[in-house]
Design a protein around this motif. Structure first.
Motif, PDB file in Angstrom:
ATOM      1  N   ALA A 129       0.696  -1.399   0.074  1.00  0.00           N
ATOM      2  CA  ALA A 129      -0.078  -0.020  -0.124  1.00  0.00           C
ATOM      3  C   ALA A 129       0.747   1.094  -0.060  1.00  0.00           C
ATOM      4  O   ALA A 129       0.918   2.268  -0.765  1.00  0.00           O
ATOM      5  N   ASP A 130       2.041   1.236   0.841  1.00  0.00           N
ATOM      6  CA  ASP A 130       2.827   2.466   0.821  1.00  0.00           C
ATOM      7  C   ASP A 130       3.551   2.760  -0.786  1.00  0.00           C
ATOM      8  O   ASP A 130       3.687   3.711  -0.919  1.00  0.00           O
ATOM      9  N   LEU A 131       3.726   1.470  -1.188  1.00  0.00           N
ATOM     10  CA  LEU A 131       4.633   1.646  -2.530  1.00  0.00           C
ATOM     11  C   LEU A 131       3.403   2.249  -3.476  1.00  0.00           C
ATOM     12  O   LEU A 131       3.830   3.223  -4.389  1.00  0.00           O
ATOM     13  N   ALA A 132       2.247   1.720  -3.447  1.00  0.00           N
ATOM     14  CA  ALA A 132       1.338   2.393  -4.750  1.00  0.00           C
ATOM     15  C   ALA A 132       1.028   3.491  -4.471  1.00  0.00           C
ATOM     16  O   ALA A 132       0.989   4.215  -5.451  1.00  0.00           O
ATOM     17  N   GLU A 133       0.915   3.952  -2.874  1.00  0.00           N
ATOM     18  CA  GLU A 133       0.365   5.337  -2.747  1.00  0.00           C
ATOM     19  C   GLU A 133       1.534   6.374  -3.274  1.00  0.00           C
ATOM     20  O   GLU A 133       1.432   7.206  -3.969  1.00  0.00           O
ATOM     21  N   ALA A 134       2.695   5.998  -2.874  1.00  0.00           N
ATOM     22  CA  ALA A 134       3.898   6.975  -3.418  1.00  0.00           C
ATOM     23  C   ALA A 134       4.175   6.922  -4.923  1.00  0.00           C
ATOM     24  O   ALA A 134       4.301   7.832  -5.307  1.00  0.00           O
ATOM     25  N   THR A 179       9.389  10.176  -0.102  1.00  0.00           N
ATOM     26  CA  THR A 179      10.386   9.364   0.465  1.00  0.00           C
ATOM     27  C   THR A 179       9.542   8.310   1.330  1.00  0.00           C
ATOM     28  O   THR A 179       8.935   8.656   2.138  1.00  0.00           O
ATOM     29  N   LEU A 180      10.217   7.042   1.230  1.00  0.00           N
ATOM     30  CA  LEU A 180       9.535   6.119   2.176  1.00  0.00           C
ATOM     31  C   LEU A 180      10.894   5.322   3.040  1.00  0.00           C
ATOM     32  O   LEU A 180      11.918   4.940   2.331  1.00  0.00           O
ATOM     33  N   ASP A 209      -0.840  -6.197  -1.061  1.00  0.00           N
ATOM     34  CA  ASP A 209       0.150  -7.134  -0.536  1.00  0.00           C
ATOM     35  C   ASP A 209       0.759  -6.709   0.890  1.00  0.00           C
ATOM     36  O   ASP A 209       1.053  -5.390   0.727  1.00  0.00           O
ATOM     37  N   THR A 210       0.948  -7.392   1.742  1.00  0.00           N
ATOM     38  CA  THR A 210       1.759  -6.935   3.004  1.00  0.00           C
ATOM     39  C   THR A 210       3.027  -6.575   2.851  1.00  0.00           C
ATOM     40  O   THR A 210       3.391  -5.278   3.476  1.00  0.00           O
ATOM     41  N   THR A 211       3.689  -7.176   2.185  1.00  0.00           N
ATOM     42  CA  THR A 211       4.997  -6.631   1.908  1.00  0.00           C
ATOM     43  C   THR A 211       5.366  -7.198   0.295  1.00  0.00           C
ATOM     44  O   THR A 211       5.089  -8.039  -0.349  1.00  0.00           O
ATOM     45  N   ASP A 358       8.734  15.215   6.956  1.00  0.00           N
ATOM     46  CA  ASP A 358       9.818  15.474   5.648  1.00  0.00           C
ATOM     47  C   ASP A 358       9.700  14.554   4.589  1.00  0.00           C
ATOM     48  O   ASP A 358      10.353  14.447   3.602  1.00  0.00           O
ATOM     49  N   GLN A 359       9.303  13.283   4.964  1.00  0.00           N
ATOM     50  CA  GLN A 359       9.110  12.129   3.996  1.00  0.00           C
ATOM     51  C   GLN A 359       7.834  12.145   3.200  1.00  0.00           C
ATOM     52  O   GLN A 359       7.814  11.468   1.943  1.00  0.00           O
ATOM     53  N   ALA A 360       6.983  12.818   3.491  1.00  0.00           N
ATOM     54  CA  ALA A 360       5.739  13.223   2.622  1.00  0.00           C
ATOM     55  C   ALA A 360       6.049  14.066   1.543  1.00  0.00           C
ATOM     56  O   ALA A 360       7.057  14.401   1.016  1.00  0.00           O
ATOM     57  N   LEU A 361       4.927  13.704   0.536  1.00  0.00           N
ATOM     58  CA  LEU A 361       4.886  14.439  -0.678  1.00  0.00           C
ATOM     59  C   LEU A 361       5.369  15.960  -0.560  1.00  0.00           C
ATOM     60  O   LEU A 361       4.747  16.545   0.116  1.00  0.00           O
TER      61      LEU A 361
END
Length: 372
Positions: A129-134, A179-180, A209-211, A358-361
């Motif tokens: 989910a984090d990757l897809a959002e970024a 940034t993630l 996917d969880t990971t 600072d890591q947000a868009l």
């Protein structure tokens, strides 16, 4: 090859693989989807030398085997049938049965189909989910001009010391950076530019996917790998690097303003209606009285004025933006309020979610100089 598989499982697998099929395949066999039945599993894959997609689904396999079928045709058929799907390879023909429907499909020559590339060693692991959002967020700034192909990609930068993966994109008029923090494999710092469309599709496929394991390109392979719980995608990286963004983002600001995103988007869309061209700028004036005034149009044509509430730190400021670019940035923030950060009316502005870290868009937007 002979097997039975649920329509939903087959549709999901074929749909995933079909996304990577080329619109104009350089060779006829590259328009095919490879079906590989073995024991209780049907592996489904596609490859066009630039992008590979590999997935699978549980199946009742009575005869192991492989077949290469036209991907578009198979995808269209699977979308129209229901219930269990029976596949049987007879010579050079694939028999497909589902309910009362029967199809006899020609196969493509397996011996001409290239082997799928081997996935690279994992660079780091993220939540799907984090990757897809970024990816979706930075895609807001991806270039659409095919004459500048590098700008149609998304940049990835692995920082081993910080334990982060930074995604960035630009079309020369705006820059998006996200940034993630990730669980990295303690590999050296590296960068790559990945074709945006392929990366967006691959990230969507693993969003639940969880990971997700990511392998960044190396000098020897040049392949980006995204490996989820059921799906594996490889994408050939683009040659070159995107423009450096660190020096473009100001660190000190003369003005800061906060606005509710939903209200601002609605006002921008209303004011932009009078513009004769999509790229015609709209003027934003942040006043000391807590009002953001939006103006569009010209004295020779239709004009529009609207306003929304804002909170302002620093003196009054007027600045103009391309309305489409402004809305793209607001949509990408995934926040209720946007924080504008300005140096001057002629310098790029930074948009970010209010009270974000600072890591947000961060969305850097070039202003448009108004005549007169």
């Amino acid at each position: 090859m002979k097997l039975t598989i649920g329509q939903e499982h087959l549709a999901a697998a074929v749909g995933y693989a079909a996304r990577s099929l080329p619109a104009r395949p350089p060779a006829p066999v590259l328009a095919g989807i490879l079906l590989d039945a073995h024991e209780d599993w049907l592996r489904v894959s596609a490859f066009d030398y630039e992008v590979s997609a590999d997935t699978g689904a549980p199946a009742t396999v009575t005869e192991n085997g492989r077949a290469l079928i036209s991907g578009r045709l198979l995808s269209d058929i699977i979308a129209t049938i229901r219930g269990d799907v029976h596949l049987e390879l007879t010579g050079s023909r694939m028999l497909l049965r589902a309910g009362s429907a029967r199809f006899t499909l020609p196969t493509l020559p397996l011996e001409e189909y290239p082997a799928l590339p081997a996935p690279g060693a994992t660079t780091g692991t993220l939540a799907g989910a984090d990757l897809a959002e970024a990816v979706a967020q930075v895609a807001s700034a991806v270039g659409k001009d095919d004459t500048l192909p590098l700008l149609t990609g998304i940049g990835l930068r692995h920082d081993n010391e910080a334990g982060t993966l930074t995604l960035h994109a630009t079309d020369r008029y705006r820059f998006a950076v996200r940034t993630l923090a990730w669980k990295d494999a303690d590999l050296p710092d590296c960068t790559a530019v990945i074709p945006a469309k392929a990366l967006i599709d691959a990230a969507k496929a693993v969003a639940d996917d969880t990971t997700v394991d990511i392998a960044l390109p190396t000098a020897s392979s040049g392949l980006f790998t995204l490996r989820g719980e059921c799906h594996t995608t490889t994408i050939r990286a683009m040659e070159g690097e995107l423009p450096k963004y660190e020096a473009l983002f100001p660190t000190e600001f003369q003005h800061e303003a906060t606005v509710e995103i939903a209200a601002l988007k609605a006002a921008v869309q209303r004011v932009a209606l009078v513009s004769t061209k999509k790229e015609s700028p709209i003027k934003l004036t942040f006043t000391a009285e807590g009002t953001l005034v939006l103006e569009g149009g010209t004295s020779d044509d239709a004009q529009a004025v609207d306003n929304v509430d804002t909170s302002l730190e620093g003196g009054e400021l007027s600045i103009a933006f391309n309305p489409s670019f402004l809305i793209d940035g607001l949509n990408a923030l995934n926040a209720e309020r946007v924080q504008f950060q300005f140096t001057t009316a002629t310098k790029p502005a930074v948009l970010r979610g209010y009270d974000s870290d600072d890591q947000a868009l961060r969305y850097l937007l070039m202003p448009i100089r108004l005549s007169g």
